[in-house]
Design a protein around this motif. Sequence first.
Motif, short mmCIF file in Angstrom:
data_model
loop_
_atom_site.label_atom_id
_atom_site.label_comp_id
_atom_site.label_asym_id
_atom_site.label_seq_id
_atom_site.Cartn_x
_atom_site.Cartn_y
_atom_site.Cartn_z
N ALA A 189 0.84 -1.19 0.00
CA ALA A 189 0.00 0.00 0.00
C ALA A 189 0.88 1.24 0.00
N ALA A 190 0.34 2.32 -0.53
CA ALA A 190 1.07 3.57 -0.57
C ALA A 190 0.11 4.73 -0.39
N ILE A 191 0.61 5.80 0.21
CA ILE A 191 -0.21 6.99 0.43
C ILE A 191 0.62 8.21 0.05
N VAL B 1 -4.25 10.54 -2.18
CA VAL B 1 -4.15 9.43 -3.11
C VAL B 1 -3.60 8.21 -2.37
N VAL B 2 -4.26 7.09 -2.51
CA VAL B 2 -3.79 5.83 -1.95
C VAL B 2 -3.81 4.78 -3.04
N GLN B 3 -2.96 3.79 -2.89
CA GLN B 3 -2.90 2.72 -3.88
C GLN B 3 -2.59 1.42 -3.16
N TYR B 4 -3.19 0.34 -3.65
CA TYR B 4 -3.03 -0.97 -3.02
C TYR B 4 -2.64 -2.01 -4.05
N ALA B 5 -1.92 -2.99 -3.60
CA ALA B 5 -1.68 -4.15 -4.43
C ALA B 5 -3.01 -4.88 -4.64
N ASP B 6 -3.17 -5.49 -5.80
CA ASP B 6 -4.43 -6.19 -6.08
C ASP B 6 -4.73 -7.25 -5.03
N THR C 257 -6.06 -1.17 4.64
CA THR C 257 -6.24 0.27 4.55
C THR C 257 -5.02 0.97 5.12
N ILE C 258 -4.44 1.86 4.33
CA ILE C 258 -3.30 2.65 4.78
C ILE C 258 -3.82 4.03 5.21
N SER C 259 -3.23 4.54 6.28
CA SER C 259 -3.62 5.87 6.75
C SER C 259 -2.45 6.49 7.49
N LYS C 260 -2.56 7.79 7.74
CA LYS C 260 -1.53 8.44 8.52
C LYS C 260 -2.13 9.48 9.43
N ASP C 261 -1.48 9.70 10.55
CA ASP C 261 -1.90 10.69 11.53
C ASP C 261 -0.74 11.66 11.71
N SER C 262 -0.86 12.82 11.10
CA SER C 262 0.23 13.79 11.14
C SER C 262 0.45 14.35 12.54
N THR C 263 -0.60 14.38 13.34
CA THR C 263 -0.46 14.93 14.70
C THR C 263 0.42 14.02 15.56
N LYS C 264 0.43 12.74 15.22
CA LYS C 264 1.24 11.79 15.97
C LYS C 264 2.48 11.36 15.20
N ASN C 265 2.59 11.81 13.97
CA ASN C 265 3.69 11.41 13.08
C ASN C 265 3.74 9.89 12.92
N MET C 266 2.57 9.31 12.72
CA MET C 266 2.42 7.87 12.63
C MET C 266 1.75 7.48 11.31
N VAL C 267 2.09 6.30 10.84
CA VAL C 267 1.45 5.72 9.68
C VAL C 267 0.91 4.35 10.09
N TYR C 268 -0.23 3.98 9.53
CA TYR C 268 -0.88 2.74 9.92
C TYR C 268 -1.22 1.88 8.70
#
Length: 127
Positions: free
Chosen positions: A49-51, A57-62, A69-80
Amino acid sequence: EVQLVESGGGLVQAGGSLRLSCAASGFTIDNAAIGWFRQAPGKEREGVAAISRGADVVQYADSVKGRFTISKDSTKNMVYLQMNGLKPEDTAVYYCALEYTIYTSIVRTSSSEYDYWGRGTQVTVSS
């Protein structure tokens, strides 16, 4: 110093869920495109996955579409990476990766495009 530390891996039964986290330090993820990759024993590393920097824009392998699901939280500087409906073939070491970019709406899907990598977290899915 830029550091990425993954966590949240483990052993889960098929059909189960895990949420991987990637803690970033030494930079702000607001300035970066982020990707999750995985590598199973005897196989090449593959993009999962990529964000984009702007998170628009997000993209996933088939193989994981509709389950991860990829996501990020800028307030915590975290990616999930939320992983649902796990299958035995999802078993691998999962890595997060980062690339500084000025482009807000472009995702990076190739491992060669990423500058920084974490050490990975093991995900094992039993049948």
